[in-house]
Design a protein around this motif. Sequence first.
Motif, PDB file in Angstrom:
ATOM      1  N   ASN A 115       0.830  -1.221   0.000  1.00  0.00           N
ATOM      2  CA  ASN A 115       0.000   0.000   0.000  1.00  0.00           C
ATOM      3  C   ASN A 115       0.859   1.263   0.000  1.00  0.00           C
ATOM      4  O   ASN A 115       0.533   2.253  -0.659  1.00  0.00           O
ATOM      5  N   LEU A 116       1.962   1.223   0.745  1.00  0.00           N
ATOM      6  CA  LEU A 116       2.852   2.376   0.783  1.00  0.00           C
ATOM      7  C   LEU A 116       3.496   2.624  -0.575  1.00  0.00           C
ATOM      8  O   LEU A 116       3.568   3.766  -1.054  1.00  0.00           O
ATOM      9  N   LEU A 154       2.387   1.801  -3.486  1.00  0.00           N
ATOM     10  CA  LEU A 154       1.408   2.225  -4.485  1.00  0.00           C
ATOM     11  C   LEU A 154       1.056   3.697  -4.371  1.00  0.00           C
ATOM     12  O   LEU A 154       0.440   4.264  -5.277  1.00  0.00           O
ATOM     13  N   ALA A 155       1.430   4.330  -3.277  1.00  0.00           N
ATOM     14  CA  ALA A 155       1.108   5.746  -3.104  1.00  0.00           C
ATOM     15  C   ALA A 155       1.947   6.652  -4.002  1.00  0.00           C
ATOM     16  O   ALA A 155       1.609   7.831  -4.182  1.00  0.00           O
ATOM     17  N   PHE A 156       3.030   6.134  -4.593  1.00  0.00           N
ATOM     18  CA  PHE A 156       3.923   6.945  -5.425  1.00  0.00           C
ATOM     19  C   PHE A 156       3.698   6.604  -6.897  1.00  0.00           C
ATOM     20  O   PHE A 156       3.671   5.429  -7.272  1.00  0.00           O
ATOM     21  N   PRO A 157       3.548   7.593  -7.780  1.00  0.00           N
ATOM     22  CA  PRO A 157       3.380   7.327  -9.219  1.00  0.00           C
ATOM     23  C   PRO A 157       4.573   6.568  -9.788  1.00  0.00           C
ATOM     24  O   PRO A 157       5.732   6.896  -9.499  1.00  0.00           O
ATOM     25  N   PRO A 175       5.276  -2.487  -7.279  1.00  0.00           N
ATOM     26  CA  PRO A 175       4.016  -2.325  -6.541  1.00  0.00           C
ATOM     27  C   PRO A 175       2.787  -2.795  -7.311  1.00  0.00           C
ATOM     28  O   PRO A 175       1.894  -3.413  -6.736  1.00  0.00           O
ATOM     29  N   ARG A 190       0.395  -5.789  -5.938  1.00  0.00           N
ATOM     30  CA  ARG A 190      -1.014  -5.645  -5.613  1.00  0.00           C
ATOM     31  C   ARG A 190      -1.860  -6.679  -6.374  1.00  0.00           C
ATOM     32  O   ARG A 190      -2.785  -7.297  -5.810  1.00  0.00           O
TER      33      ARG A 190
END
Length: 621
Positions: free
Chosen positions: A114-115, A117-120, A149, A153
């Motif tokens: 999750n962390l 995936l927060a960055f493009p 990522p 996911r």
Amino acid sequence: MSLPAGLRRSPMAWVTGFMLASLVVLAVAGPLFWGAAADRPDPSAVLQGPSAAHPVGTDGLGRDLLARILAAARPSLLLALASVLLGAAAGVLLGACTAVVGRRAGRLAAGLINLLLAFPALLVAMFLAVVFGAGTGGAVLALAAAGVPGFARLAQTLAAGVAGTDHLAAARVLGLGRLRLLCRHVLPYIAEPLLLSVTTAAGTALVALSGLSFLGLGVQPPGYDWGQLLSQGLDRIYAEPLPALAPGLALVYAALTFQLLGEVLARGAARRGPVARVPAQRSAPGGPAEDGQVLQVDGLTVELPTPEGPVRPVRGVSLSLGRGEIVGLVGESGSGKSLTALAVADLLPYGARVSRRTLRLLGTDLGALTRKQRDRHLATGLSVIFQNPASALNPALRIGTQLTEAVRTHRGASRAEADAQAAEALRRVGLPPALLRSRPYELSGGQRQRVMIAAGLMVRPGLIIADEPTTALDVTVQRQITRLLVDIRRDTSAAILFISHDVALVAEFCERVLVMYAGTVVESLPVGRLAAHARHPYTRALVASVPDLTADRGRPLPTVEGTPPDPLAPSPGCAFEARCPRRRDRCAEQAPPLDDLGSGHRVACWYPLPVPAAPESVTAS
């Protein structure tokens, strides 16, 4: 991955096949046929436009741009594939491991995903390309890291669907290690959608890698790829647009090929439809107890978390099975039968908590063992036959592979020995050894259930837990399975805990019956006393609800009136009090203990039903 006949006739499939073949030929033959021309400078032809000698023009050193575009196909494609494969491998392992690791490690892995995936992804790739240093290696590693990522996911989502399947639970019962669970029971199950994702991601990686080269962060001179050629031609786009457009067209062609390939493969998978669903030899840590008890459970309680608060679907259950004994466990849905069995086998769902005073299997206290010792003892001393064999068997593995895993892992058997034992196990359950090469979806429901039983026999367990093994089968196959279990009990002396809703079926071949209601055992009695001498009102109601061919067809079938109690608001008294026709004030205040009535008959009721009087015999005067 083979395509259905209908898809092989699809025009899109043929077009995609042609485009893919052209890329492969170009990547193989490009440097061989055009490599020399691509690297040969010509001072007399510097920065020329398109001509007969140079169809796309030349660059600042007079080198033919068409030859350079064709020769650049190999590095462009190989570097893109390398980055996507590296990212997919790392991401899939990170995401899929959440299905086999412990709860704490699984939460940490999910939080990390999750962390990330927060960055493009593109910004991450550009940042890492600068950190790693401009060049081919840095660009590939940066793109691979940026792709982790997304693959993680996807793998996590797919693996979550596998984590709750019966076939993975069965593999855990076998005591297989986490790496083996991951490689044999999780990854093959989710391989197809991952392959499709990798195929489409290859086109995206190609564009991203070319973008890094375009910005000067990717391939560095004297090397070149389509991105660098596009950057070099951009300065001339207004005067000579073709030298700038040609590398871009090659890039679009290759990326479109990968996208179409992914679409064709996905369409092929959809048309096929979903798959039918799914060391040294050691001595046992403990043998049967001196009193002959294979399983001893006392005070077993299971607590499950819910949004409204914890519930206890199993409360204070005590039971025992002797060697060679068949015991039936009956009750309505939700009475706690399956959860009791899962607690014994250590297969409860995530978040469940178990407490007990005693839990002994084959004379060994499971609470006194380490986690590894307990897993191995359960794997060889107990087998579980699940209700749905279609989901309990892994559709990605052959029958032979699934039958031989346990003996190869825990008995130290060679492949040949394990195959011979698997063939003998199939013969014992009435199946031909040729089925070892089949996959579960190629078998009928009855055959799959027999395979499940054969898998349990491979480790020669002392206890077999059969959880609704005949529910999805027709009457004829039900009788075959029950007779098979009786034969196995006779031949191996294994104890069998038979869980079922069918009171008539339990009465037919079990020796003793345990009746559960609202998470507790309310009556335990010999099967011969079930029909006419049951003392608990709930047991009598269950027996009365069994259809009888002599019953009046004009009247509705008898049922147990009322509904089970709310597990979130348990009553301090008897759980059956609200539905019991004999209830009194004491029933709502105190829970009755399981009292011994003699002759192996025990009942938990303050006011048990009387024993029906035997009819008096008539004598001649």
